[in-house]
Design a protein around this motif. Sequence first.
Motif, mmCIF file in Angstrom:
data_model
loop_
_atom_site.group_PDB
_atom_site.id
_atom_site.type_symbol
_atom_site.label_atom_id
_atom_site.label_comp_id
_atom_site.label_asym_id
_atom_site.label_seq_id
_atom_site.Cartn_x
_atom_site.Cartn_y
_atom_site.Cartn_z
ATOM 1 N N LEU A 88 -2.549 11.587 0.668
ATOM 2 C CA LEU A 88 -2.277 10.205 1.065
ATOM 3 C C LEU A 88 -0.821 10.025 1.485
ATOM 4 O O LEU A 88 -0.528 9.199 2.367
ATOM 5 C CB LEU A 88 -2.607 9.255 -0.084
ATOM 6 C CG LEU A 88 -4.094 9.138 -0.441
ATOM 7 C CD1 LEU A 88 -4.274 8.268 -1.682
ATOM 8 C CD2 LEU A 88 -4.894 8.568 0.727
ATOM 9 N N THR A 131 -5.943 0.922 1.532
ATOM 10 C CA THR A 131 -5.478 2.025 0.683
ATOM 11 C C THR A 131 -5.128 1.556 -0.721
ATOM 12 O O THR A 131 -5.234 2.332 -1.680
ATOM 13 C CB THR A 131 -4.276 2.725 1.340
ATOM 14 O OG1 THR A 131 -4.688 3.224 2.621
ATOM 15 C CG2 THR A 131 -3.768 3.885 0.510
ATOM 16 N N VAL A 167 1.011 4.382 -2.715
ATOM 17 C CA VAL A 167 0.854 5.782 -2.323
ATOM 18 C C VAL A 167 2.025 6.630 -2.813
ATOM 19 O O VAL A 167 1.835 7.753 -3.292
ATOM 20 C CB VAL A 167 0.714 5.877 -0.788
ATOM 21 C CG1 VAL A 167 0.891 7.312 -0.309
ATOM 22 C CG2 VAL A 167 -0.643 5.350 -0.345
ATOM 23 N N GLN A 204 -12.008 3.077 6.131
ATOM 24 C CA GLN A 204 -10.776 2.998 6.913
ATOM 25 C C GLN A 204 -10.911 3.752 8.235
ATOM 26 O O GLN A 204 -10.474 3.275 9.289
ATOM 27 C CB GLN A 204 -9.626 3.561 6.085
ATOM 28 C CG GLN A 204 -8.236 3.127 6.505
ATOM 29 C CD GLN A 204 -7.220 3.545 5.464
ATOM 30 O OE1 GLN A 204 -7.114 4.730 5.124
ATOM 31 N NE2 GLN A 204 -6.476 2.592 4.952
ATOM 32 N N SER A 243 0.822 -1.216 0.000
ATOM 33 C CA SER A 243 0.000 0.000 0.000
ATOM 34 C C SER A 243 0.855 1.263 0.000
ATOM 35 O O SER A 243 0.548 2.231 -0.707
ATOM 36 C CB SER A 243 -0.941 0.011 1.209
ATOM 37 O OG SER A 243 -1.942 -0.963 1.078
ATOM 38 N N LEU A 244 1.923 1.267 0.787
ATOM 39 C CA LEU A 244 2.785 2.446 0.837
ATOM 40 C C LEU A 244 3.447 2.690 -0.512
ATOM 41 O O LEU A 244 3.577 3.838 -0.944
ATOM 42 C CB LEU A 244 3.839 2.279 1.933
ATOM 43 C CG LEU A 244 4.805 3.448 2.132
ATOM 44 C CD1 LEU A 244 4.056 4.730 2.512
ATOM 45 C CD2 LEU A 244 5.846 3.112 3.212
ATOM 46 N N TYR A 252 -1.310 8.278 5.032
ATOM 47 C CA TYR A 252 -1.089 6.830 5.142
ATOM 48 C C TYR A 252 0.052 6.487 6.099
ATOM 49 O O TYR A 252 -0.123 5.613 6.973
ATOM 50 C CB TYR A 252 -0.868 6.186 3.771
ATOM 51 C CG TYR A 252 -0.791 4.681 3.890
ATOM 52 C CD1 TYR A 252 -1.935 3.932 4.130
ATOM 53 C CD2 TYR A 252 0.429 4.013 3.816
ATOM 54 C CE1 TYR A 252 -1.873 2.551 4.292
ATOM 55 C CE2 TYR A 252 0.503 2.639 3.974
ATOM 56 C CZ TYR A 252 -0.657 1.906 4.207
ATOM 57 O OH TYR A 252 -0.583 0.542 4.379
#
Length: 222
Positions: free
Chosen positions: A154, A184, A61, A205, A57-58, A158
């Motif tokens: 984000l 995400t 992002v 979320q 997810s990171l 995040y």
Amino acid sequence: PETGGLDALITARCAHLTEYQDAAYAERYRAQVEAVRHRETSMLPGVNDLAVAVAESLFRVMAYKDEYEIARLFSEPAFKRTLDQTFEGDYTLELNLAPPFLSRIDPATGRPAKRKFGPWMLAVMPRLARLKWLRGNIFDPFGYSADRRLERQLLKTYPALVDRLLDSLRPDNHRAAVEIARLTSEIRGFGPVKQAAAESVLTRQAALMDAFESTQTADRAA
């Protein structure tokens, strides 16, 4: 994935982020994923599901597809090789692009309408790619669109969300943390599609995170 799989994932993503922006940007990514791995494995030895979820997810992002990244991809030798392998003879190349200053909004889609550009645009791509240092700062001419504002949001929210997960992480809420961290990755697409996906994901979320932290607070009080 096993630890070796996670190591390979981190290495590959850091290599991409170095090309995408620079080594310092990639190190930001590595540091947060490693922090998650350390916290997770100290609590649940041999388990890395949360670290993998954050790594995926990171990366999404941090490696959003903006004008500089598209220019970089068009500039790579692999793009020309793909064209040569796909087409034969004296072919003509056209690029369908939607430059933010030259494109009107299509009323049917709510997105900038694409325009056709000839092969001369490929000569512009390397120059644009080299301007990636403008990405995200106040001088970024592409940074004022709704998509870019969302992506910058984000980039802040995040990592902060991950820190909150680690603060309240326990063996019995580990699966919930993995679910929250993964959400995400569902923010995809462009224009109104991406905005709608973001609204849905961030709402879900936030609700899950409230429940996650409320349970922790209640247990401490007890």
